[in-house]
Design an enzyme around this catalytic site. Structure first.
Site, PDB file in Angstrom:
ATOM      1  N   HIS A   1       0.849  -1.208   0.000  1.00 34.12           N
ATOM      2  CA  HIS A   1       0.000   0.000   0.000  1.00 34.12           C
ATOM      3  C   HIS A   1       0.878   1.249   0.000  1.00 34.12           C
ATOM      4  O   HIS A   1       0.598   2.220  -0.716  1.00 34.12           O
ATOM      5  CB  HIS A   1      -0.877   0.055   1.266  1.00 34.12           C
ATOM      6  CG  HIS A   1      -1.916  -1.008   1.384  1.00 34.12           C
ATOM      7  ND1 HIS A   1      -2.055  -1.797   2.498  1.00 34.12           N
ATOM      8  CD2 HIS A   1      -2.909  -1.387   0.530  1.00 34.12           C
ATOM      9  CE1 HIS A   1      -3.081  -2.619   2.335  1.00 34.12           C
ATOM     10  NE2 HIS A   1      -3.616  -2.393   1.150  1.00 34.12           N
TER      11      HIS A   1
ATOM     12  N   LYS B   1     -19.209  -5.988   9.789  1.00 34.80           N
ATOM     13  CA  LYS B   1     -17.993  -6.781   9.518  1.00 34.80           C
ATOM     14  C   LYS B   1     -16.878  -6.458  10.501  1.00 34.80           C
ATOM     15  O   LYS B   1     -15.782  -6.988  10.376  1.00 34.80           O
ATOM     16  CB  LYS B   1     -17.506  -6.498   8.095  1.00 34.80           C
ATOM     17  CG  LYS B   1     -18.391  -7.068   7.027  1.00 34.80           C
ATOM     18  CD  LYS B   1     -17.729  -6.923   5.672  1.00 34.80           C
ATOM     19  CE  LYS B   1     -18.639  -7.384   4.555  1.00 34.80           C
ATOM     20  NZ  LYS B   1     -18.111  -6.999   3.246  1.00 34.80           N
TER      21      LYS B   1
ATOM     22  N   ARG C   1      -1.077  -5.730  -7.532  1.00 30.67           N
ATOM     23  CA  ARG C   1       0.190  -6.409  -7.219  1.00 30.67           C
ATOM     24  C   ARG C   1       0.547  -7.406  -8.306  1.00 30.67           C
ATOM     25  O   ARG C   1       1.701  -7.579  -8.655  1.00 30.67           O
ATOM     26  CB  ARG C   1       0.071  -7.170  -5.894  1.00 30.67           C
ATOM     27  CG  ARG C   1       0.022  -6.310  -4.676  1.00 30.67           C
ATOM     28  CD  ARG C   1      -0.431  -7.109  -3.499  1.00 30.67           C
ATOM     29  NE  ARG C   1      -1.762  -7.663  -3.751  1.00 30.67           N
ATOM     30  CZ  ARG C   1      -2.491  -8.299  -2.863  1.00 30.67           C
ATOM     31  NH1 ARG C   1      -2.014  -8.533  -1.666  1.00 30.67           N
ATOM     32  NH2 ARG C   1      -3.693  -8.743  -3.151  1.00 30.67           N
TER      33      ARG C   1
ATOM     34  N   SER D   1      -2.295  -7.774   3.533  1.00 28.17           N
ATOM     35  CA  SER D   1      -2.615  -7.565   4.954  1.00 28.17           C
ATOM     36  C   SER D   1      -2.930  -8.895   5.624  1.00 28.17           C
ATOM     37  O   SER D   1      -2.518  -9.147   6.761  1.00 28.17           O
ATOM     38  CB  SER D   1      -3.811  -6.624   5.101  1.00 28.17           C
ATOM     39  OG  SER D   1      -3.501  -5.351   4.614  1.00 28.17           O
TER      40      SER D   1
END
Ligand code: PNS
Length: 182
Positions: free
Chosen positions: A16, A40, A91, A128
């Site tokens: 990021h 969530k 990516r 992540s």
């Protein structure tokens, strides 16, 4: 032109950061926005406040970056930023299919444009979720995340890190004890 860099950022990674470092040279301003959904919340490692604090620390050195959050559709957030574009990082080719779908949907439901920036190949395997997994076992993620994320992960898994480091120190001591002295 202003860009909105949306994501979960649970936590922000070096991938990021790489995208952001490239984006700040292209856009006048970049807003890093944590998209959150109260339903969530339990699925995240870091609370919204923790993620925002990590982001503030990690982006403090950029002169044209701000941090925000929004609970709702990204297109509704974009409607509050007239003329802004959505910024997403890519990516690898595997990201493309998902991102293409989201970009088309955001265009269809809210006329929002998406701009992609490719992260450097060295971050192509960093996510992540993988960082969270490695840190949850006390592994070293310092190369994969900015310092603010690494510190927060160490704090979150303090017991695991302490246990692993004690085990490693013990193993190093017994290896040294077994080394023959001449
Ligand atoms: O970091 P992530 O998890 O890849 O980010 C995905 C995110 C948060 C950008 C995406 O899920 C999103 O925009 N969520 C907000 C809700 C929304 O607008 N969903 C519809 C997209 S078609």
């Amino acid at each position: 032109m202003n860009a909105v860099f949306p994501g979960s950022f649970d936590p922000i990674t070096s991938g990021h950061m790489d995208v952001l470092t490239r984006a700040v040279k292209i856009f006048d301003h970049v807003t890093v926005t944590v998209m959150h959904n109260a339903r969530k919340q339990g699925r995240h490692l870091f609370t919204l406040d923790e993620r925002l604090e990590i982001l503030r620390q990690a982006t403090a050195h950029f002169g044209n970056v701000s941090v925000d959050s929004f609970g709702g559709l990204l297109v509704d957030y974009m409607a509050r930023q007239p003329g802004g574009v959505i910024l997403r990082g890519l990516r690898a080719v595997s990201d493309y299919e998902y991102e293409l779908q989201i970009a088309h949907l955001n265009r269809q439901i809210g006329d929002a444009e998406t701009v992609f920036i490719m992260a450097a190949t060295r971050w192509s395997f960093v996510s992540s979720s993988m960082v969270r997994e490695i840190a949850s076992y006390g592994g070293d993620v310092s190369e994969m995340v900015p310092r603010a994320s690494a510190g927060a992960l160490r704090q979150k898994f303090a017991d695991v890190y302490a246990e692993r480091e004690a085990a490693q120190a013990g193993a190093a001591r017994s290896a040294a004890d077994q080394t023959p002295t001449v």
